[in-house]
Design a protein around this motif. Structure first.
Motif, short mmCIF file in Angstrom:
data_model
loop_
_atom_site.label_atom_id
_atom_site.label_comp_id
_atom_site.label_asym_id
_atom_site.label_seq_id
_atom_site.Cartn_x
_atom_site.Cartn_y
_atom_site.Cartn_z
N LYS A 55 -5.36 -8.54 -71.92
CA LYS A 55 -6.25 -7.45 -72.35
C LYS A 55 -7.55 -8.00 -72.91
O LYS A 55 -8.64 -7.50 -72.62
N SER A 56 -7.43 -9.04 -73.72
CA SER A 56 -8.61 -9.66 -74.32
C SER A 56 -9.53 -10.24 -73.25
O SER A 56 -10.75 -10.08 -73.30
N CYS A 57 -8.96 -10.91 -72.27
CA CYS A 57 -9.74 -11.50 -71.18
C CYS A 57 -10.44 -10.41 -70.38
O CYS A 57 -11.62 -10.53 -70.04
N LEU A 58 -9.73 -9.33 -70.07
CA LEU A 58 -10.32 -8.22 -69.33
C LEU A 58 -11.44 -7.58 -70.13
O LEU A 58 -12.53 -7.31 -69.60
N ARG A 59 -11.22 -7.37 -71.42
CA ARG A 59 -12.23 -6.78 -72.30
C ARG A 59 -13.46 -7.68 -72.37
O ARG A 59 -14.59 -7.22 -72.28
N GLN A 60 -13.24 -8.98 -72.53
CA GLN A 60 -14.35 -9.94 -72.62
C GLN A 60 -15.17 -9.94 -71.33
O GLN A 60 -16.40 -9.94 -71.37
N HIS A 61 -14.50 -9.90 -70.20
CA HIS A 61 -15.22 -9.89 -68.93
C HIS A 61 -16.00 -8.59 -68.76
O HIS A 61 -17.12 -8.59 -68.27
N SER A 62 -15.40 -7.49 -69.18
CA SER A 62 -16.07 -6.20 -69.08
C SER A 62 -17.34 -6.18 -69.93
O SER A 62 -18.39 -5.68 -69.51
N LEU A 63 -17.26 -6.72 -71.15
CA LEU A 63 -18.43 -6.76 -72.02
C LEU A 63 -19.51 -7.65 -71.44
O LEU A 63 -20.70 -7.31 -71.49
N SER A 92 -4.00 -1.03 -64.62
CA SER A 92 -4.51 -1.38 -63.30
C SER A 92 -4.47 -2.89 -63.08
O SER A 92 -4.15 -3.36 -61.99
N LEU A 93 -4.78 -3.64 -64.13
CA LEU A 93 -4.73 -5.10 -64.05
C LEU A 93 -3.30 -5.56 -63.78
O LEU A 93 -3.06 -6.42 -62.94
N ARG A 94 -2.35 -4.97 -64.49
CA ARG A 94 -0.94 -5.31 -64.30
C ARG A 94 -0.49 -4.96 -62.88
O ARG A 94 0.20 -5.75 -62.24
N ASP A 95 -0.89 -3.80 -62.38
CA ASP A 95 -0.51 -3.40 -61.03
C ASP A 95 -1.10 -4.34 -59.98
O ASP A 95 -0.44 -4.66 -59.00
N LYS A 96 -2.34 -4.78 -60.19
CA LYS A 96 -3.02 -5.62 -59.20
C LYS A 96 -2.55 -7.08 -59.24
O LYS A 96 -2.38 -7.69 -58.19
N THR A 97 -2.33 -7.62 -60.45
CA THR A 97 -2.04 -9.06 -60.57
C THR A 97 -0.61 -9.39 -60.95
O THR A 97 -0.18 -10.52 -60.77
N GLY A 98 0.09 -8.43 -61.52
CA GLY A 98 1.45 -8.69 -62.01
C GLY A 98 1.47 -9.22 -63.43
O GLY A 98 2.54 -9.44 -63.98
N VAL A 99 0.30 -9.44 -64.02
CA VAL A 99 0.23 -9.97 -65.37
C VAL A 99 0.96 -9.05 -66.34
O VAL A 99 0.88 -7.83 -66.26
N GLY A 122 -13.29 -3.78 -59.75
CA GLY A 122 -13.18 -2.42 -60.26
C GLY A 122 -12.06 -2.16 -61.24
O GLY A 122 -11.94 -1.06 -61.77
N VAL A 123 -11.21 -3.14 -61.48
CA VAL A 123 -10.13 -2.96 -62.45
C VAL A 123 -10.76 -2.89 -63.85
O VAL A 123 -11.52 -3.77 -64.24
N ASN A 124 -10.46 -1.83 -64.60
CA ASN A 124 -11.07 -1.68 -65.91
C ASN A 124 -10.08 -1.30 -67.02
O ASN A 124 -10.49 -0.96 -68.11
N ASP A 125 -8.78 -1.33 -66.72
CA ASP A 125 -7.79 -1.09 -67.76
C ASP A 125 -6.56 -1.94 -67.51
O ASP A 125 -6.36 -2.47 -66.41
N TYR A 126 -5.76 -2.10 -68.56
CA TYR A 126 -4.62 -3.01 -68.50
C TYR A 126 -3.59 -2.60 -67.44
O TYR A 126 -3.06 -3.44 -66.72
#
Length: 61
Positions: free
Chosen positions: A46-54, A27-34, A21-25
């Motif tokens: 961000k690119s990886c998250l965007r690519q996976h979302s697409l 939230s991704l940072r909060d969940k993974t620490g990235v 359910g993570v769909n923005d940077y």
């Protein structure tokens, strides 16, 4: 492949976060620490998250 060496975050971690359910940077940072250490991985994360979302959207269509 590692996206964030500082926190040990891989592309797979980002994909799993997106599937959960993570769909923005932020939230991704909060969940993974990235991107929370030196920040150099931010654009790649961000690119990886965007690519996976697409990819996920195309599977739904």
């Amino acid at each position: 492949m590692y996206v964030c060496i500082c926190k040990g975050v891989t592309e797979k971690h980002i994909q799993e976060a997106a599937k959960s359910g993570v769909n923005d940077y932020k939230s991704l940072r909060d969940k993974t620490g990235v991107g929370s250490q030196c920040g150099k991985c931010g654009s790649d994360a961000k690119s990886c998250l965007r690519q996976h979302s697409l990819t996920s959207e195309n599977l739904i269509l």
